[in-house]
Design an enzyme around this catalytic site. Sequence first.
Site, short mmCIF file in Angstrom:
data_model
loop_
_atom_site.label_atom_id
_atom_site.label_comp_id
_atom_site.label_asym_id
_atom_site.label_seq_id
_atom_site.Cartn_x
_atom_site.Cartn_y
_atom_site.Cartn_z
N ASP A 344 0.87 -1.17 0.00
CA ASP A 344 0.00 0.00 0.00
C ASP A 344 0.92 1.22 0.00
O ASP A 344 2.12 1.12 0.28
CB ASP A 344 -0.95 -0.01 1.21
CG ASP A 344 -2.15 0.92 0.98
OD1 ASP A 344 -2.08 1.79 0.07
OD2 ASP A 344 -3.16 0.81 1.70
C1 BGC Z 1 -4.95 3.36 -0.03
C2 BGC Z 1 -5.06 2.35 -1.15
C3 BGC Z 1 -4.89 3.04 -2.48
C4 BGC Z 1 -3.54 3.74 -2.49
C5 BGC Z 1 -3.22 4.43 -3.80
C6 BGC Z 1 -3.70 4.19 -0.15
O1 BGC Z 1 -3.75 5.22 0.76
O2 BGC Z 1 -4.97 2.70 1.21
O3 BGC Z 1 -6.30 1.70 -1.08
O4 BGC Z 1 -5.02 2.14 -3.53
O5 BGC Z 1 -3.52 4.69 -1.45
O6 BGC Z 1 -3.96 5.58 -3.95
#
Ligand code: BGC
Length: 856
Positions: A344
């Site tokens: 993530d």
């Molecule tokens: C989120 C993810 C997301 C990623 C990219 C993160 O903060 O938890 O779900 O895909 O950002 O934007």
Amino acid sequence: MLKTDTSAGAGTEIRPEDGTAGGHKPDDFEQKPSVFQRFRDRFPFLKTRRGIAVVVIVILAIIGGGLAGLAALPSRKKSGSGDVEPITDDAFFYGLSPPVYPSPEIEGLGAWSDALEKAKDMVGKMTIEEKVSLTGGVRSLTGCAGSLPPITRLDFPGMCLHDAGQGLRNTDFVNAYPAGIHVGASWNKALARRRAKAMGSEFRTKGVNVLLGPSIGPMGRVVSGGRNWESFSVDPYLTGVFVRETVGGVQEEGVLTSVKHFIANEQETYRLQKLPREAVSSNIDDKTMHEFYLWPFQDAVLAGSANIMCSYQRINNSYGCQNSKTMNGLLKDELGFQGWVVSDWDAQHAGVAAALAGMDVAMPEPHDYWGDTLVEAVRNGSVPEDRVTDMATRVIASWYHLSQDKDFPPPGIGMPMDVQEPHRIVDARNSSSRGVLREGAVEGHVLVKNSNGALPLREPRLLSVFGYSATSARAMNFIGGGFADPLAFGAYPVDWEEVEAGFTMKENYQDWSSIGLGGTLIAGGGSGAPSSSTLVSPFEAIKAQADEDGTALLWDFKRGDPGVHPASDACLVFGNAWASESYDRPTLYDDYTDGLVLHVASRCNNTIVVLHNAGPRLVDQWIEHRNVTAVIFAHLPGQDSGNALVSILYGRENPSGKLPYTVARNESDYAHMAGPDVLSDDDRVYENFPQSNFSEGVYVDYRHFDRDGIEPRFAFGFGLSYTNFVFDNLTVQTSHNESMAPYPTGPLREGGPRDLWTVLARVSAEVRNIGEVEGYEVAQLYVGIPGGPVRQLRGFDKPFVEAGDSATVEFELTRRDLSVWDVGAQKWHLRNGTYGVWVGSSSRDLPLQDEFAIQN
Ligand code: BGC
């Protein structure tokens, strides 16, 4: 956390404070990779998959006891004064998550074999620097949330990764599909598949190689969880079915799914590290892990998801993106996952440890952990080169596997960094998606009350419409700033300050609202919020209908105590329940909306309440009011919200949604899981290491209500229709005894042992429409496994039945459906005993009942 703003103007970077470069030690593994390498040299069998499996089993047997129960935290000694001192050293927690090393290599299981051969060929030509370049994101000139760099000399063009599970985020000329929770509420597999294909085709047209979704975690353990709406349901089986359809549909269009967030990412509170405080640890025992949280991820791997995103928080006190048990053990070894694990955004907290634990790619960039440091780590023997080769091979194999080497648009071609700057227009919308946008929006509406024939409406003479949530927000426009734009976070119905405070972890910020006062909700907030090209609000659609019918309209969207015309044939009250990534919902109801409903209901004897809800919403303040005649949970329908709602209100569509969660009478009925785990005064000892003990096991939502005999307000699976159905003719057939061995014995396929999917029993029933109008009914099958919860969802089907007609529904029960996780054997166990079978229209309305026995 989110996001590196790559726009030239803003240039701000929103990210958590990182740990020290080089990161934390893994909780559980001595970081002496040279020893590790020596081990592998000494014991060459460790280079084979079988060898790995043997090591894993031995380690698990040793850890055995630790896995059997919730990983017990060591007790903490009191200081001389009797006070308990806060723990400051992470070493205190080492060993709570079992070590599983080395990281299994991609094997080319099933349909991956060709892709693996091609990938080996390409990766074989790469230098170590080139391989490492594939293990971390780079800044690009596009608006992609993440970008892998090209390797031009080998004709690899790089990859664009972008959000999310409800349609493309933060860009132009795309559609906003119904949210995950809305799909869950539709209980319609075919529709989920069509939605996924339509979304996949838009991502492809925009040159997005990896769709960052679907989200299947959080599942909803914490009822007020800020991101529950992104996922399908609080039930692993229902979630598992929808994740399979979604992965299948998106990947059929040649776009990888990044199923997220792996694993046990159940609350926003403390989801991120903010030193000296680490992120929350989800403490889970092995049985609960398998039977509840891993279950839908198993479906995702079974469906061939080429990517999985590891999560922000810790699992048994080891960070999700450096947890060898979850990535090496559960995902790559046990489930035979062939794709790559992406972090993530900024969830990487270590270099060597993350590499050895099975993380493959760091996003949006690897900072100092990898890049040159990883090259160095390979050169000095800290990380075996094979591991880095495997990371690169997994990336390239997925690219071939999804045929992205043929005719895939250039990465990020339709993803401008800032849509306000001149850019090439790539319109991703396709007229063929209109049907699924509309049907998808319709079917996630759940009618939970309908008295006095309130609905459908029949050409009312005067309609009064109330509530802040009936209209669109006043602005739906980019204000510049790429990823810092409120629109990128779907924040238009609330103050941007709120959402921003969550993402920047503003100290002591408490002003989260329970509702989006700024207008109707078609999605929640955060990275899961889609962009849309059109949005028809409920009021816009009502107005068009009233115009056609000659209905007089009055409205007041400003006041909480509006005047009510006494001749109103019906009063529609629109409220919502807002939720966003980065913080959990403050409550499951709100006094302002409840006051509005009561105010109108005391003046209008046909008050119809419509709630757009990003999660369960309590209604006991007014549900039994006799003037509240109808209630619809409208969830998050995407851009066709208003049209879909009006077609239901006026009876052109028969409502067919069912709740994918339980609505309680009181927050306390959900036990401690109504809210997130927070630090209390007694927790000083863990103030740097917040702990969330999943001690309820699988007894979440209806499993908990059923076990404790709590009467829900609206049961899981409940939803009304404009017609009535009856159930009849239950049949149950089990297969022959040979296939009933206690444990699966088949070879590994993606998702687990092949025979875990063998059908062991078949159930059928008849659904008869005894009402006046045609409609869908969701027939639900629940099974009571000996020693398990009272009953668990194990099948559903949604036939369309003409008035007076009937349909036969058939369900197949696989070995996994009937098994429990055996912690000692580390296998799914088909137990001897009597299995209860129920079929009906909700988890509490099950008119058909039978049982069958298993003897093995
Ligand atoms: C989120 C993810 C997301 C990623 C990219 C993160 O903060 O938890 O779900 O895909 O950002 O934007």
